[in-house]
Design a protein around this motif. Structure first.
Motif, PDB file in Angstrom:
ATOM      1  N   ARG A  22     -53.620   0.255 -45.542  1.00 34.90           N
ATOM      2  CA  ARG A  22     -53.362   1.576 -46.145  1.00 34.90           C
ATOM      3  C   ARG A  22     -52.186   1.423 -47.090  1.00 34.90           C
ATOM      4  O   ARG A  22     -51.069   1.108 -46.672  1.00 34.90           O
ATOM      5  N   VAL A  23     -52.441   1.602 -48.393  1.00 34.80           N
ATOM      6  CA  VAL A  23     -51.391   1.507 -49.412  1.00 34.80           C
ATOM      7  C   VAL A  23     -50.956   2.916 -49.791  1.00 34.80           C
ATOM      8  O   VAL A  23     -51.795   3.768 -50.092  1.00 34.80           O
ATOM      9  N   ILE A  24     -49.638   3.147 -49.774  1.00 37.42           N
ATOM     10  CA  ILE A  24     -49.097   4.469 -50.081  1.00 37.42           C
ATOM     11  C   ILE A  24     -48.174   4.367 -51.278  1.00 37.42           C
ATOM     12  O   ILE A  24     -47.193   3.610 -51.276  1.00 37.42           O
ATOM     13  N   GLY A  25     -48.503   5.105 -52.328  1.00 40.36           N
ATOM     14  CA  GLY A  25     -47.610   5.228 -53.470  1.00 40.36           C
ATOM     15  C   GLY A  25     -46.552   6.277 -53.182  1.00 40.36           C
ATOM     16  O   GLY A  25     -46.654   7.043 -52.218  1.00 40.36           O
ATOM     17  N   THR A  26     -45.519   6.342 -54.018  1.00 40.07           N
ATOM     18  CA  THR A  26     -44.413   7.255 -53.764  1.00 40.07           C
ATOM     19  C   THR A  26     -44.196   8.178 -54.952  1.00 40.07           C
ATOM     20  O   THR A  26     -43.828   7.736 -56.038  1.00 40.07           O
ATOM     21  N   GLY A  27     -44.450   9.463 -54.729  1.00 40.70           N
ATOM     22  CA  GLY A  27     -44.250  10.462 -55.778  1.00 40.70           C
ATOM     23  C   GLY A  27     -45.138  10.199 -56.980  1.00 40.70           C
ATOM     24  O   GLY A  27     -46.343   9.984 -56.852  1.00 40.70           O
ATOM     25  N   GLU A  28     -44.521  10.184 -58.155  1.00 41.00           N
ATOM     26  CA  GLU A  28     -45.285   9.933 -59.377  1.00 41.00           C
ATOM     27  C   GLU A  28     -45.461   8.446 -59.666  1.00 41.00           C
ATOM     28  O   GLU A  28     -46.082   8.079 -60.664  1.00 41.00           O
ATOM     29  N   THR A  81     -57.467   1.682 -48.109  1.00 39.30           N
ATOM     30  CA  THR A  81     -57.393   3.098 -48.472  1.00 39.30           C
ATOM     31  C   THR A  81     -56.090   3.324 -49.219  1.00 39.30           C
ATOM     32  O   THR A  81     -55.127   2.574 -49.070  1.00 39.30           O
ATOM     33  N   PHE A  82     -56.043   4.391 -50.027  1.00 43.65           N
ATOM     34  CA  PHE A  82     -54.886   4.638 -50.883  1.00 43.65           C
ATOM     35  C   PHE A  82     -54.568   6.120 -50.908  1.00 43.65           C
ATOM     36  O   PHE A  82     -55.470   6.956 -51.001  1.00 43.65           O
ATOM     37  N   GLN A  83     -53.289   6.441 -50.798  1.00 41.75           N
ATOM     38  CA  GLN A  83     -52.843   7.811 -51.006  1.00 41.75           C
ATOM     39  C   GLN A  83     -51.382   7.784 -51.407  1.00 41.75           C
ATOM     40  O   GLN A  83     -50.787   6.710 -51.544  1.00 41.75           O
ATOM     41  N   THR A 121     -49.968  -0.688 -42.832  1.00 39.49           N
ATOM     42  CA  THR A 121     -49.560   0.284 -43.845  1.00 39.49           C
ATOM     43  C   THR A 121     -48.517  -0.348 -44.758  1.00 39.49           C
ATOM     44  O   THR A 121     -47.539  -0.948 -44.293  1.00 39.49           O
ATOM     45  N   ILE A 122     -48.724  -0.207 -46.068  1.00 37.06           N
ATOM     46  CA  ILE A 122     -47.794  -0.722 -47.074  1.00 37.06           C
ATOM     47  C   ILE A 122     -47.340   0.447 -47.941  1.00 37.06           C
ATOM     48  O   ILE A 122     -48.166   1.169 -48.502  1.00 37.06           O
ATOM     49  N   ILE A 123     -46.025   0.655 -48.030  1.00 35.91           N
ATOM     50  CA  ILE A 123     -45.468   1.696 -48.899  1.00 35.91           C
ATOM     51  C   ILE A 123     -44.792   1.017 -50.078  1.00 35.91           C
ATOM     52  O   ILE A 123     -43.975   0.107 -49.896  1.00 35.91           O
ATOM     53  N   VAL A 124     -45.126   1.456 -51.293  1.00 39.19           N
ATOM     54  CA  VAL A 124     -44.669   0.787 -52.507  1.00 39.19           C
ATOM     55  C   VAL A 124     -43.655   1.670 -53.238  1.00 39.19           C
ATOM     56  O   VAL A 124     -43.905   2.861 -53.471  1.00 39.19           O
ATOM     57  N   TYR A 125     -42.515   1.072 -53.596  1.00 41.14           N
ATOM     58  CA  TYR A 125     -41.414   1.803 -54.243  1.00 41.14           C
ATOM     59  C   TYR A 125     -41.102   1.199 -55.608  1.00 41.14           C
ATOM     60  O   TYR A 125     -41.238   0.000 -55.817  1.00 41.14           O
ATOM     61  N   GLU A 126     -40.616   2.056 -56.518  1.00 44.63           N
ATOM     62  CA  GLU A 126     -40.174   1.583 -57.836  1.00 44.63           C
ATOM     63  C   GLU A 126     -38.660   1.421 -57.891  1.00 44.63           C
ATOM     64  O   GLU A 126     -38.114   0.991 -58.907  1.00 44.63           O
ATOM     65  N   THR A 127     -37.961   1.790 -56.820  1.00 45.42           N
ATOM     66  CA  THR A 127     -36.514   1.645 -56.763  1.00 45.42           C
ATOM     67  C   THR A 127     -36.141   0.358 -56.043  1.00 45.42           C
ATOM     68  O   THR A 127     -36.959  -0.228 -55.337  1.00 45.42           O
ATOM     69  N   ALA A 128     -34.876  -0.054 -56.200  1.00 43.79           N
ATOM     70  CA  ALA A 128     -34.428  -1.295 -55.571  1.00 43.79           C
ATOM     71  C   ALA A 128     -34.084  -1.108 -54.107  1.00 43.79           C
ATOM     72  O   ALA A 128     -33.996  -2.076 -53.353  1.00 43.79           O
ATOM     73  N   ARG A 149     -44.853  -1.578 -43.839  1.00 42.59           N
ATOM     74  CA  ARG A 149     -44.232  -2.665 -44.583  1.00 42.59           C
ATOM     75  C   ARG A 149     -43.769  -2.125 -45.926  1.00 42.59           C
ATOM     76  O   ARG A 149     -44.513  -1.452 -46.646  1.00 42.59           O
ATOM     77  N   ILE A 150     -42.513  -2.396 -46.284  1.00 39.72           N
ATOM     78  CA  ILE A 150     -41.950  -1.903 -47.545  1.00 39.72           C
ATOM     79  C   ILE A 150     -42.169  -2.937 -48.638  1.00 39.72           C
ATOM     80  O   ILE A 150     -41.872  -4.114 -48.463  1.00 39.72           O
ATOM     81  N   VAL A 151     -42.683  -2.476 -49.783  1.00 40.73           N
ATOM     82  CA  VAL A 151     -42.852  -3.350 -50.938  1.00 40.73           C
ATOM     83  C   VAL A 151     -42.120  -2.716 -52.114  1.00 40.73           C
ATOM     84  O   VAL A 151     -42.395  -1.575 -52.479  1.00 40.73           O
ATOM     85  N   TYR A 152     -41.183  -3.448 -52.687  1.00 39.83           N
ATOM     86  CA  TYR A 152     -40.502  -3.020 -53.913  1.00 39.83           C
ATOM     87  C   TYR A 152     -41.217  -3.685 -55.088  1.00 39.83           C
ATOM     88  O   TYR A 152     -41.274  -4.911 -55.175  1.00 39.83           O
ATOM     89  N   PHE A 153     -41.777  -2.865 -55.962  1.00 43.03           N
ATOM     90  CA  PHE A 153     -42.593  -3.385 -57.073  1.00 43.03           C
ATOM     91  C   PHE A 153     -41.626  -3.897 -58.144  1.00 43.03           C
ATOM     92  O   PHE A 153     -41.277  -3.179 -59.089  1.00 43.03           O
TER      93      PHE A 153
END
Length: 259
Positions: free
Chosen positions: A162-168, A188-190, A232-239, A254-258
């Motif tokens: 399960r991949v989760i994007g953050t906000g916009e 799955t993605f949300q 579950t993987i949550i993806v962030y654009e911040t450091a 699991r936290i992923v910083y893109f």
């Protein structure tokens, strides 16, 4: 640019200028402006954005308002054309209309905080993922980055993910989810959102937590699968993320910083 979305729960918006002089010059020389939204209800948001864009470019002659669904009747489309000093064209997949009828019962809205500081947040962003405008070659670079990150996660195939994007920050996490699926996983993605929605009908459950942009705003996840037994993987654009942003801990994610 400052933009007011008058009907929104969070009405004040910032649109960032490009970083490079080259990209800024392209905007200033633009003749055609294409605005894309999920739906057009009153058209006021896109109208305000088109007018605000004149602060960048006075050379725009044509505006194309593009959406999945356009709810504006022809008379209101004509009115919008009169209110904008450009040639205006609508392009949508679906067109329709809606009307409201009063409900005899009253819903008590929950208390929440969705009003941000209205400060630019570029100091906490790791890279440019589109907020500062992207050339076509830069967009292609993001696709390669998502593929590289999918490989670096080194997940065995046939996993539930399960991949989760953050906000916009949505497009890049979706690219990552797409490559993980191509590697043979069931994905799955949300995404998180700061948009409050009442529970009921299509909204089965609500998870509420603090945002990941250090603004102490309420964020939400809707319709989480309570029986999900994968990763579950949550993806962030911040450091980094704030201490009070406890979403990863609550989901065992699991936290992923893109980066």
């Amino acid at each position: 640019l400052h933009l007011d979305e008058v009907h929104s729960h969070a009405r004040s918006h910032l649109v960032y200028y490009p970083i490079s002089e080259e990209a800024m010059k392209l905007l200033r020389e633009a003749r055609v402006l294409v605005l894309i939204d999920d739906e057009i209800s009153t058209g006021n948001t896109l109208k305000n954005l088109a007018l605000a864009f004149r602060e960048i470019s006075t050379k725009v002659k044509r505006v194309i308002l593009t959406s999945l669904t356009n709810w504006l009747p022809e008379a209101l489309q004509d009115q919008l054309r009169k209110e904008l000093p450009f040639e205006v064209k609508f392009a949508s997949i679906l067109e329709g209309s809606f009307s409201y009828f009063p409900n005899q019962g009253q819903l008590e809205p929950p208390e929440f905080n969705s009003i941000g500081s209205f400060q630019a947040l570029d100091h906490i962003l790791v890279n440019n993922y589109g907020r500062f405008a992207l050339r076509q070659d830069e967009g292609a670079g993001l696709i390669k980055k998502a593929e590289r990150m999918a490989n670096e996660l080194d997940l065995a195939p046939n996993k539930k993910i399960r991949v989760i994007g953050t906000g916009e920050f949505l497009h890049e996490p979706f690219l990552l989810a797409n490559f993980l699926e191509k590697k043979g996983n069931y994905v799955t993605f949300q995404s998180t959102t700061r948009t409050p929605i009442a529970q009921g009908q299509a909204i089965k459950n609500i998870l509420r937590f603090k945002d990941n942009y250090f603004e102490n705003l309420d964020n939400f996840l809707y319709n989480l699968d309570d029986n999900f037994d994968g990763e579950t993987i949550i993806v962030y654009e911040t450091a980094t993320i704030p201490e009070d942003h406890d979403l990863p801990a609550r989901l065992g994610a699991r936290i992923v910083y893109f980066s």
